[in-house]
Design an enzyme around this catalytic site. Structure first.
Site, short mmCIF file in Angstrom:
data_model
loop_
_atom_site.label_atom_id
_atom_site.label_comp_id
_atom_site.label_asym_id
_atom_site.label_seq_id
_atom_site.Cartn_x
_atom_site.Cartn_y
_atom_site.Cartn_z
CB VAL A 1 36.96 -7.74 9.06
CG1 VAL A 1 35.87 -8.71 8.21
CG2 VAL A 1 38.50 -8.06 8.73
CG ASP B 1 30.79 -10.94 11.14
OD1 ASP B 1 29.79 -11.33 10.12
OD2 ASP B 1 31.11 -11.62 11.89
CD1 TRP C 1 25.56 -14.96 21.27
CD2 TRP C 1 25.37 -16.26 19.46
NE1 TRP C 1 24.30 -15.41 21.31
CE2 TRP C 1 24.22 -16.06 20.05
CE3 TRP C 1 25.57 -17.15 18.76
CZ2 TRP C 1 22.95 -17.05 19.88
CZ3 TRP C 1 24.45 -17.77 17.93
CH2 TRP C 1 23.11 -17.71 18.59
N GLY C 2 29.85 -13.15 17.60
CA GLY C 2 31.20 -12.55 17.64
C GLY C 2 32.00 -13.49 17.56
CB THR D 1 23.84 -9.13 15.64
OG1 THR D 1 22.72 -9.89 16.04
CG2 THR D 1 24.19 -8.20 16.95
CB SER E 1 19.90 -10.85 18.46
OG SER E 1 19.96 -11.38 19.68
CD GLN F 1 23.08 -13.24 17.62
OE1 GLN F 1 22.94 -12.20 16.70
NE2 GLN F 1 22.96 -14.36 17.10
CB CYS G 1 18.83 -28.96 9.26
SG CYS G 1 17.62 -27.76 9.47
#
Length: 370
Positions: A158, A160, A165-166, A184, A186, A189, A341
């Protein structure tokens, strides 16, 4: 009519009383707040809260009432908003170089996320079916549903997109025997994820999604499409199409807007999601044309209200109680982010969609997973 009187009248239309007795009634600590809101709109409202110019006991409900009454469209356009729209229209605010702003401004706040999120550090909306009572369970329920939606089998790979952060990759490897690769922007991360999942077949690549080169069985993306930008939607889906096998499925999880936009709220753009924008169904439909077939669409928007409130409760409980003025301003910023939010999802002004996409459709039909 004075600015204070105009805004007080508008709030009254939403069932909100300034300095009133209800938990959603704002308490004004600085009378200059009214001028600030008229000059800067929602940016002034948010920064005013960060500076302690107003307070409210139930912030999520305050924003629910404000948005249900459509008050934001009854305030005048500010110069800041005009500039934001001009930038979004004529510039690509999510180029490869600009994408690093998200990593530097937002996802490097690792301590705040650790204090707020679930045990797996899942940075997107949880799923709260009957029997789920906390955010850890809600995120595991969501991750499991995503695995079922793409029909994940042991040994499959897969991709992602925006793996954070996994959390998904770790879950898919542990529970479904999958092999996962994620991107990512980052480094923080990736460093966290590599340490946590060092014994699993999980790979973190620090790069923009447009730089990914590989073939996989399925593609998953949660809470990342909001950073892509309307000028890059087609490119995003072309990247996914190149990566996925002809019989694979792509599960896209994104916050969505009921109408097509080119910008996000100015306060959120400045402090939380630089360059962010929420897609519409129309924009996504155009972007997948001749690339993917939509075989399932699931709206889980109300679940984000619960998730964000749970994140705030975690943050408030775990964050240090003794704070200097700079730390207090950060605390108020993070609280404002989470609860404004929550109110937006509660009002249904914005949604959370999970699309399941196929390259050519599913010959024997797709069994919907919930």
């Amino acid at each position: 009519m004075s600015q204070e009187a105009q805004l007080t009248s508008l709030l009254a239309q939403a069932g909100i009383t300034v300095n009133g007795p209800n938990p959603w009634d704002p308490q004004i600590n600085n009378p200059n707040l009214w001028n600030r809101i008229f000059a800067q709109g929602s940016l002034g409202l948010g920064e005013g809260y960060m500076d302690g110019w107003w307070d409210v006991e139930d912030m999520a409900e305050f924003f629910n009432l404000v948005l249900r009454a459509n008050l934001e469209n009854k305030l005048r356009i500010t110069p800041n908003l005009i500039w934001q729209h001009l930038q979004a229209r004529f510039l690509n605010m999510q180029t490869l170089s600009r994408s690093q702003r998200v990593a530097k401004m937002h996802y490097n706040e690792t301590d705040a996320y650790k204090a707020s999120l679930d045990a797996r550090m899942t940075g997107s909306c949880g799923y709260w079916p009957e029997g789920v009572t906390n955010v850890d369970q809600a995120q595991e329920a969501k991750l499991d549903m995503v695995c079922r939606k793409v029909g994940l089998k042991p040994g499959q790979t897969v991709f992602d997109i925006g793996c954070g952060w996994g959390a998904f990759m770790g879950f898919a490897a542990e529970r479904y025997g999958a092999r996962c690769v994620g991107v990512t922007v980052s480094p923080d991360q990736a460093e966290y994820g590599r340490a946590r999942y060092k014994d699993l077949p999980v790979e973190f690549q620090v790069k923009d999604y447009r730089e990914f080169d590989g073939k996989v069985d399925h593609v998953v993306s949660m809470g990342m499409f909001e950073h892509v930008g309307h000028k890059n939607y087609r490119t995003y889906f072309e990247v996914a199409r190149r990566a996925i096998s002809d019989d694979g499925l792509f599960m896209l999880h994104t916050i969505g807007s009921p109408d097509s936009k080119e910008t996000i709220d100015p306060w959120l753009e400045k402090y939380i999601f630089p360059g962010g924008v929420l897609p519409s169904i129309t924009q996504i439909g155009r972007a997948i044309e001749n690339l993917f077939v939509m075989i399932d669409l699931h709206n889980i928007g109300p679940h984000y209200d619960k998730t964000l409130v749970a994140w705030y409760e975690n943050f408030d409980r775990n964050w240090k109680k003794q704070r200097n003025p700079e730390e207090e301003r950060f605390y108020r910023m993070w609280k404002y982010y989470l609860l404004c939010c929550a109110g937006a999802f509660r009002s249904r002004a914005i949604q959370v969609w999970q699309f399941v996409l196929s390259t050519n459709g599913v010959p024997d039909g797709y069994v919907t997973q919930r």
